[in-house]
Scaffold this motif. Structure first.
Motif, PDB file in Angstrom:
ATOM      1  N   ILE A  90       0.836  -1.209   0.000  1.00  0.00           N
ATOM      2  CA  ILE A  90       0.000   0.000   0.000  1.00  0.00           C
ATOM      3  C   ILE A  90       0.865   1.250   0.000  1.00  0.00           C
ATOM      4  O   ILE A  90       0.634   2.181  -0.781  1.00  0.00           O
ATOM      5  CB  ILE A  90      -0.965   0.007   1.205  1.00  0.00           C
ATOM      6  N   SER A  91       1.869   1.295   0.857  1.00  0.00           N
ATOM      7  CA  SER A  91       2.736   2.477   0.904  1.00  0.00           C
ATOM      8  C   SER A  91       3.522   2.642  -0.390  1.00  0.00           C
ATOM      9  O   SER A  91       3.890   3.760  -0.760  1.00  0.00           O
ATOM     10  CB  SER A  91       3.701   2.385   2.098  1.00  0.00           C
ATOM     11  N   LYS A  93       2.209   1.904  -3.270  1.00  0.00           N
ATOM     12  CA  LYS A  93       1.191   2.106  -4.318  1.00  0.00           C
ATOM     13  C   LYS A  93       1.227   0.988  -5.366  1.00  0.00           C
ATOM     14  O   LYS A  93       1.098   1.217  -6.562  1.00  0.00           O
ATOM     15  CB  LYS A  93       1.336   3.485  -4.964  1.00  0.00           C
ATOM     16  N   ALA A 117      -5.877  -3.067   6.792  1.00  0.00           N
ATOM     17  CA  ALA A 117      -5.395  -1.758   6.341  1.00  0.00           C
ATOM     18  C   ALA A 117      -6.110  -0.631   7.087  1.00  0.00           C
ATOM     19  O   ALA A 117      -5.493   0.371   7.475  1.00  0.00           O
ATOM     20  CB  ALA A 117      -5.590  -1.611   4.833  1.00  0.00           C
ATOM     21  N   CYS A 118      -7.417  -0.779   7.296  1.00  0.00           N
ATOM     22  CA  CYS A 118      -8.178   0.227   8.061  1.00  0.00           C
ATOM     23  C   CYS A 118      -7.605   0.370   9.461  1.00  0.00           C
ATOM     24  O   CYS A 118      -7.464   1.486   9.979  1.00  0.00           O
ATOM     25  CB  CYS A 118      -9.649  -0.175   8.135  1.00  0.00           C
ATOM     26  N   LYS A 120      -4.695  -0.041  10.368  1.00  0.00           N
ATOM     27  CA  LYS A 120      -3.397   0.637  10.313  1.00  0.00           C
ATOM     28  C   LYS A 120      -3.527   2.082   9.870  1.00  0.00           C
ATOM     29  O   LYS A 120      -2.526   2.753   9.629  1.00  0.00           O
ATOM     30  CB  LYS A 120      -2.454  -0.128   9.377  1.00  0.00           C
ATOM     31  N   TYR A 122      -5.250   3.332   7.122  1.00  0.00           N
ATOM     32  CA  TYR A 122      -5.438   3.607   5.700  1.00  0.00           C
ATOM     33  C   TYR A 122      -6.922   3.800   5.380  1.00  0.00           C
ATOM     34  O   TYR A 122      -7.778   3.128   5.944  1.00  0.00           O
ATOM     35  CB  TYR A 122      -4.903   2.456   4.844  1.00  0.00           C
ATOM     36  N   GLU A 123      -7.186   4.708   4.453  1.00  0.00           N
ATOM     37  CA  GLU A 123      -8.543   4.874   3.923  1.00  0.00           C
ATOM     38  C   GLU A 123      -8.769   3.808   2.846  1.00  0.00           C
ATOM     39  O   GLU A 123      -7.995   3.702   1.892  1.00  0.00           O
ATOM     40  CB  GLU A 123      -8.721   6.261   3.308  1.00  0.00           C
ATOM     41  N   VAL A 124      -9.830   3.030   3.002  1.00  0.00           N
ATOM     42  CA  VAL A 124     -10.099   1.904   2.108  1.00  0.00           C
ATOM     43  C   VAL A 124     -11.536   2.007   1.593  1.00  0.00           C
ATOM     44  O   VAL A 124     -12.428   2.462   2.312  1.00  0.00           O
ATOM     45  CB  VAL A 124      -9.917   0.555   2.853  1.00  0.00           C
ATOM     46  N   ASP A 156      -6.541   5.384   0.086  1.00  0.00           N
ATOM     47  CA  ASP A 156      -5.243   4.729  -0.132  1.00  0.00           C
ATOM     48  C   ASP A 156      -5.373   3.405  -0.869  1.00  0.00           C
ATOM     49  O   ASP A 156      -4.510   3.045  -1.662  1.00  0.00           O
ATOM     50  CB  ASP A 156      -4.565   4.468   1.221  1.00  0.00           C
ATOM     51  N   LEU A 157      -6.448   2.675  -0.585  1.00  0.00           N
ATOM     52  CA  LEU A 157      -6.615   1.329  -1.136  1.00  0.00           C
ATOM     53  C   LEU A 157      -8.049   1.144  -1.609  1.00  0.00           C
ATOM     54  O   LEU A 157      -8.990   1.419  -0.870  1.00  0.00           O
ATOM     55  CB  LEU A 157      -6.289   0.278  -0.063  1.00  0.00           C
ATOM     56  N   LYS A 187      -2.767   5.129  -6.191  1.00  0.00           N
ATOM     57  CA  LYS A 187      -3.457   4.327  -5.185  1.00  0.00           C
ATOM     58  C   LYS A 187      -3.017   2.871  -5.331  1.00  0.00           C
ATOM     59  O   LYS A 187      -2.427   2.487  -6.334  1.00  0.00           O
ATOM     60  CB  LYS A 187      -4.984   4.374  -5.382  1.00  0.00           C
TER      61      LYS A 187
END
Length: 242
Positions: A90-91, A93, A117-118, A120, A122-124, A156-157, A187
């Motif tokens: 994710i980081s 991309k 991911a949420c 951590k 991240y916007e998913v 982000d994801l 993304k």
């Protein structure tokens, strides 16, 4: 805790201190404060993760811990299970593509990765592809396409589930292509599909559009292949006596 102290916690936006301050063991002042604020921080992060999970609109609550990893999941050489679960892609991309037979766990893993991911921070966003295309066509017809595309600026994801289950109209395919182009190298995507890439022209109609979309999707992508019998079918059959 006195009303005055509760009000001060509220002013300082310490949402959990009033509930936990008596539960923290006291050895000496600095230890107590450090433990108290650490617990406040952890509870805030957990609450934020739950808010992000709710915003992501997952279709179910599947978690990675409940997935039965096995030989049915074939990883590419540059990735293993531990690296996948760490979510480093994710980081960077990068994309993760899960392909193979229906019922073998692709959506389970995609959802589990998204929920982690949420947590951590991240916007998913999670979409069944057919539903996303329907939303795109609706936004286009109502003159709100740009507004819809802007909704992903801070995401982000994006998880696109069931690519290939339902064919699109030419307009729908072009709109989805525009969106994926927006996200390209900006993304991370997780895509699940029961079709090989060579079969995607069944759903996108236009061969050149299909080739351009696949090119963007597989660039910087980790491709996991799933094989074996459908877990759902096997589990259902096991409930009947032989």
């Amino acid at each position: 805790m006195s009303h005055h102290l509760k009000e001060m916690c509220k002013s300082l936006r310490l949402a959990y201190v009033a509930d936990i301050y008596e539960k923290i063991p006291f050895e000496e002042p600095s230890q107590y404060l450090e433990a108290l604020f650490q617990q406040e921080f952890e509870l805030r992060e957990a609450a934020k993760g739950e808010r992000l999970i709710k915003k992501a609109t997952f279709m179910n609550d599947k978690e990675l811990e409940s997935f039965r990893w096995g030989s049915q999941v074939k990883f590419p050489p540059q990735l293993d299970q531990e690296m996948l679960i760490r979510l480093d892609f994710i980081s960077r991309k990068e994309n993760v593509i899960l392909t193979g037979s229906p019922g073998t766990g692709k959506t389970h893993i995609a959802t589990g990765l998204g929920r982690e991911a949420c947590r951590k921070g991240y916007e998913v966003r999670f979409y069944r592809v057919a539903d996303l295309v329907e939303l795109l066509e609706k936004a286009w017809n109502e003159g709100k396409l740009q507004s819809f595309r802007n909704k992903f600026k801070k995401v982000d994801l994006i998880i696109l589930d069931e690519m290939g289950y339902v064919p699109f109209s030419k307009d729908g395919a072009e709109l989805l292509f525009q969106l994926v182009t927006d996200w390209y190298e900006q993304k991370s995507l997780i895509i699940t599909s029961n079709l090989e890439f060579s079969q995607w022209n069944r759903i996108f109609v236009d061969a050149r559009l299909t080739a351009a979309l696949v090119d963007r999707v597989i660039h910087h992508a980790h491709i996991l292949s799933f094989s074996g019998d459908s877990y759902r079918v096997t589990h259902a059959l096991s409930n009947y006596p032989s």
